[in-house]
Scaffold this active site. Structure first.
Site, PDB file in Angstrom:
ATOM      1  N   SER A 132     -47.765 -68.491   0.424  1.00 33.93           N
ATOM      2  CA  SER A 132     -47.530 -68.989   1.715  1.00 33.93           C
ATOM      3  C   SER A 132     -46.073 -69.639   1.878  1.00 33.93           C
ATOM      4  O   SER A 132     -45.261 -69.203   1.494  1.00 33.93           O
ATOM      5  CB  SER A 132     -48.700 -69.732   2.199  1.00 33.93           C
ATOM      6  OG  SER A 132     -48.623 -69.917   3.483  1.00 33.93           O
ATOM      7  N   HIS A 159     -48.178 -64.869   3.577  1.00 40.94           N
ATOM      8  CA  HIS A 159     -48.243 -65.278   4.942  1.00 40.94           C
ATOM      9  C   HIS A 159     -47.080 -65.587   5.536  1.00 40.94           C
ATOM     10  O   HIS A 159     -46.157 -66.431   5.394  1.00 40.94           O
ATOM     11  CB  HIS A 159     -49.041 -66.684   4.887  1.00 40.94           C
ATOM     12  CG  HIS A 159     -50.243 -66.733   4.328  1.00 40.94           C
ATOM     13  ND1 HIS A 159     -50.977 -67.822   3.951  1.00 40.94           N
ATOM     14  CD2 HIS A 159     -51.164 -65.544   4.171  1.00 40.94           C
ATOM     15  CE1 HIS A 159     -52.111 -67.424   3.606  1.00 40.94           C
ATOM     16  NE2 HIS A 159     -52.339 -66.243   3.492  1.00 40.94           N
ATOM     17  N   ASP A 251     -56.662 -70.079   1.200  1.00 42.77           N
ATOM     18  CA  ASP A 251     -56.519 -68.726   1.203  1.00 42.77           C
ATOM     19  C   ASP A 251     -56.140 -68.112  -0.266  1.00 42.77           C
ATOM     20  O   ASP A 251     -55.440 -68.471  -1.077  1.00 42.77           O
ATOM     21  CB  ASP A 251     -55.560 -67.961   1.978  1.00 42.77           C
ATOM     22  CG  ASP A 251     -55.962 -66.415   2.295  1.00 42.77           C
ATOM     23  OD1 ASP A 251     -56.969 -65.892   2.231  1.00 42.77           O
ATOM     24  OD2 ASP A 251     -54.995 -65.793   2.733  1.00 42.77           O
TER      25      ASP A 251
END
Length: 324
Positions: A132, A159, A251
């Protein structure tokens, strides 16, 4: 990006031709030849092009005394796959038309994946690169330290906002990577890096091909690391691995447990080398992580790991024991 199938269409009405052409285009395939015949018995093998990958056929062959046997004999003699469709539902309710179209689209995509596999086998081992905030720099450094083509395929789950995938592909390509955006029916080739787009859900098949749809990702992240990692753990078992790089949030942490249960590898970027260390720390907290390091150290470790002659043998032994 995989080339679309070159499809030929044989029908006995203009309405069927419109319906099948639309389904083929929805599946991302290319219609290069069409034949509209008045009756099944008028189908002539000499009129069917050989420059197609498959034929999509929809004709009324319900009368056994008519041309049904003739048309089936012609089709069975072709040297390419034939998909026989029944579009009688096209004239029914909108729900039935939609279901028919979805089923035909799925069949075409499965056929395209099988044909693409014939052009080159898929990698047996898949490693997911999850990231991310701060991820692009870390993943790029990791890939640059890999020597040539390793016998694994990488899935890069980052992400990012929708629309940024092409720029990320360009960055990876400039760094010397063989990078692609995930496309329907694509084969995960050894040494390649496939970027997962946030706007399209991706499922990995057990044969190493991709199914891509416009369905939303589950959970609050796009793309969902947990969803994809769990998918690959189920399809590839001990032949999968995941590396969690710099990122915010948790995540990927939940699905690392499934990878660990399947005897796959779970590695993370060393937290003190991350721009944001939330994701690596969440993975470490699961107790499933077996290695940490900087991106360069992880690349060197992976090179040693996959070049170890015992690596693939251990995976094969585990999967054989799991089936008994």
């Amino acid at each position: 990006m995989p080339a679309p199938l070159r499809l030929g269409i044989v029908v006995d009405s203009d309405a069927k031709l419109v319906a099948l052409r639309s389904a083929a285009q929805q599946a991302g395939q290319l219609v290069t030849d069409t034949r509209c015949v008045s009756t099944p018995e008028s189908l002539d093998a000499g009129q069917l092009s050989i420059d197609v990958d498959a034929w999509l056929v929809d004709m009324d062959c319900s009368d056994p005394e008519g041309g049904a046997n003739h048309s089936l004999q012609v089709l069975s003699a072709l040297s390419v796959p034939v998909i026989v469709s029944d579009s009688t539902e096209v004239e029914s309710s909108p729900a039935e038309r939609s279901r028919w179209s979805e089923q035909l689209t799925s069949r075409l995509r499965r056929l395209a994946a099988e044909i693409n596999l014939q052009a080159g086998p898929a990698a047996q081992n898949i490693w997911i690169l999850a990231a991310s905030t701060g991820g692009p720099e870390a993943v790029s450094e990791f890939l640059q330290h890999l020597p040539g083509r390793l016998p694994v395929a990488f899935l890069y789950v980052q992400h990012i906002g929708e629309g940024y995938s092409p720029a990320l592909i360009n960055m990876l390509t400039r760094s010397g990577c063989e990078a692609y955006l995930a496309e329907p029916c694509a084969v995960l080739k050894p040494g390649s890096t496939t970027l997962i787009d946030p706007g399209r859900r991706v499922d990995v098949q057990s044969n190493g091909t991709l199914m891509v749809s416009d369905e939303p990702w589950g959970g609050g992240y796009k793309p969902s690391i947990d969803q994809l990692v769990a998918n690959v753990a189920r399809t590839h078992g001990a032949r999968c691995g995941v590396i969690v790089f710099s990122g915010m949030g948790e995540d990927g942490a939940a699905s690392t447990r499934l990878v660990h249960q399947q005897k796959g590898q779970v590695w993370v970027q060393r937290p003190d080398s991350c721009v944001v260390d939330s994701m690596p720390r969440a993975a470490i907290a699961t107790g499933c992580v077996s290695r940490t390091g900087t991106p360069a150290e992880l690349a060197e470790a992976l090179t040693r790991f996959v070049n170890n002659r015992h690596y693939f043998q251990e995976q094969a032994n585990y999967e054989r024991s799991a089936t008994h």
